[in-house]
Design an enzyme around this catalytic site. Structure first.
Site, PDB file in Angstrom:
ATOM      1  N   HIS A 249       3.343  -7.106   7.345  1.00 60.73           N
ATOM      2  CA  HIS A 249       4.186  -6.876   8.530  1.00 60.73           C
ATOM      3  C   HIS A 249       5.551  -6.383   8.027  1.00 60.73           C
ATOM      4  CE1 HIS A 249       5.572  -7.113  12.565  1.00 60.73           C
ATOM      5  NE2 HIS A 249       5.731  -8.415  12.720  1.00 60.73           N
TER       6      HIS A 249
ATOM      7  N   HIS B 229      -1.430   2.308  11.298  1.00 60.47           N
ATOM      8  CA  HIS B 229      -0.873   1.325  12.231  1.00 60.47           C
ATOM      9  C   HIS B 229      -1.986   0.829  13.135  1.00 60.47           C
ATOM     10  CE1 HIS B 229       1.568  -0.358  15.501  1.00 60.47           C
ATOM     11  NE2 HIS B 229       2.497  -0.508  14.578  1.00 60.47           N
TER      12      HIS B 229
ATOM     13  N   ASP C 245       7.572   2.133   8.068  1.00 63.27           N
ATOM     14  CA  ASP C 245       7.984   1.615   6.759  1.00 63.27           C
ATOM     15  C   ASP C 245       7.889   2.665   5.662  1.00 63.27           C
ATOM     16  OD1 ASP C 245       8.241  -1.031   7.867  1.00 63.27           O
ATOM     17  OD2 ASP C 245       6.058  -1.083   7.903  1.00 63.27           O
TER      18      ASP C 245
END
Ligand code: MLT
Length: 385
Positions: A225, A271, A326
């Site tokens: 996460h 994702h 990210d």
């Protein structure tokens, strides 16, 4: 007859509740093809706003006028002070372990020492206090000395940056600009991301706001996460080391293929919900290209963006081969002079706790005509060991 939203079969068990409808989220929504919306507005349309204008939107469900936002800022300023006792307690936290653990502990301490036991009030207090808490935790963990006096009137991220005892050679104006973007893009991501779900689940047992957020931040710390932003920066650094500063697409493609062939991880792609490049990543790439075109991490991040989807698409089992948030956020922070990847997840948490807190207020005080949602209690089938 009520509408069937989701048919559950055995194949849905032990899949991390993927796609199960659970309830309503009034702050944000993630569309698989279009990405993140805050209260009906695409997040890319909000990146030029001031952070507290966007927080106002999340809190009130509509954009505020200039006067309304000013009044909101004044209220937050009045709520922002941390007691000397709380700061002293943060300054006594052990420095061992990931900074997210200190952040969670600091949030628990804040609840014990300054919590009001009222979800809405604590939500607003938390929004006001969290930049100071986060800065105090970073200064403590990094051994950067005592945290300067806060000055929230400077602006939400301006105040945060002046609270950090960063080396003076950092261009603080540029860093503020990057942190505003980073902060806005991380406030919220629908109702079902792990930390948000966990925070709301903890609050469903009527744990207070700070305890619920502290638990949510433990969830965020996991490498699958929030800690992915730290790991992705490390990946960019590793790729740079292996292929060099003037690498070509072909060299990066060969590197990705060899990693896949030897079952090594490729970071920054995919994702659970999205089926396109994460629009938050797109905003970061745009900023990186415009402001840091010659930084070596820009070059590598862009090569990975170009090559990664091409290579990953060849595997039919990969449902989302595109860069996620990210993939690039850490490269941008680093290029802007925040060269401390161990605090990237804390920056994510400082932002995300706002969306989670707002969603907790909804579930506790507003959902089901004000009755609130019941305690979370899903069903598990017994299976003999
Ligand atoms: C997030 O922002 O929380 C991540 O993209 C993960 C998610 O949405 O599940």
């Amino acid at each position: 007859m009520s509408e069937v939203l989701f048919e559950i079969t055995k194949e849905n068990l032990e899949t991390g509740l993927r796609g199960y409808p659970v309830g309503y989220c009034t702050t944000s929504y993630v569309d698989p093809e279009k990405g993140l919306y805050y209260v009906g507005t695409r997040v890319s349309e909000l990146t030029h706003h001031e952070p507290l204008e966007v927080v106002y939107l999340l809190m009130h469900g509509r954009q505020g006028s200039k006067e309304e936002v000013r009044a909101f800022e004044r209220d937050l300023t009045l709520r922002s002070a941390l007691s000397d006792d709380l700061l002293a307690a943060i300054n006594h936290l052990p420095r061992k372990g990931h900074p997210m653990k200190l952040f969670s502990a600091a949030l628990l301490l804040c609840g014990m020492m300054e919590g009001r036991g009222d979800y809405r009030e604590d939500c607003l207090d938390l929004i006001a206090k969290v930049p100071h808490i986060a800065a105090a935790v970073i200064n403590r963990h990094a051994g950067w000395g005592s945290t300067p006096k806060p000055n929230p009137e400077l602006g939400y991220m301006e105040n945060f940056v002046q609270l950090l005892n960063l080396k003076p050679k950092v261009d603080r104006i540029k860093l503020v600009q990057v942190l505003k973007l980073f902060n806005i893009l991380h406030y919220d991501h629908g109702g079902g991301n792990l930390s948000t779900f966990v925070g709301k689940a903890i609050a469903s047992g009527l744990e207070d706001m700070y305890g619920s957020i502290a638990g949510a931040m433990c969830a965020l710390e996991g490498p699958r996460h929030g800690r992915a932003n730290q790991d992705c920066l490390h990946f960019v650094q590793t790729v740079l080391q292996e292929v060099g500063e003037s690498a070509s697409e072909a060299a990066v493609e060969a590197l990705l293929r060899s990693r896949l062939a030897s079952n090594q991880l490729i970071f920054g792609f995919g994702h659970a919900v999205l089926r396109v490049e994460d629009p938050r990543a797109t905003s970061f790439y745009d900023f990186l290209k415009a402001h840091y075109p010659d930084h070596p991490y820009t070059h590598i991040a862009l090569l990975l963006r170009a090559v990664g989807p091409k290579v990953l698409k060849e595997n039919p089992k990969i449902s989302d081969p595109y860069p996620n948030v990210d993939a690039v956020s850490g490269s941008l922070l680093f290029a802007a002079g925040f060269t401390h990847p161990e605090y990237f997840t804390l920056l994510f948490g400082m932002s995300r706790c706002i969306g989670i807190a707002r969603q907790i207020v909804y579930e506790r005080n507003e959902a089901r005509g004000g009755k609130g949602c019941p305690i979370v209690r899903p069903k598990y089938f017994y299976k003999a060991p």
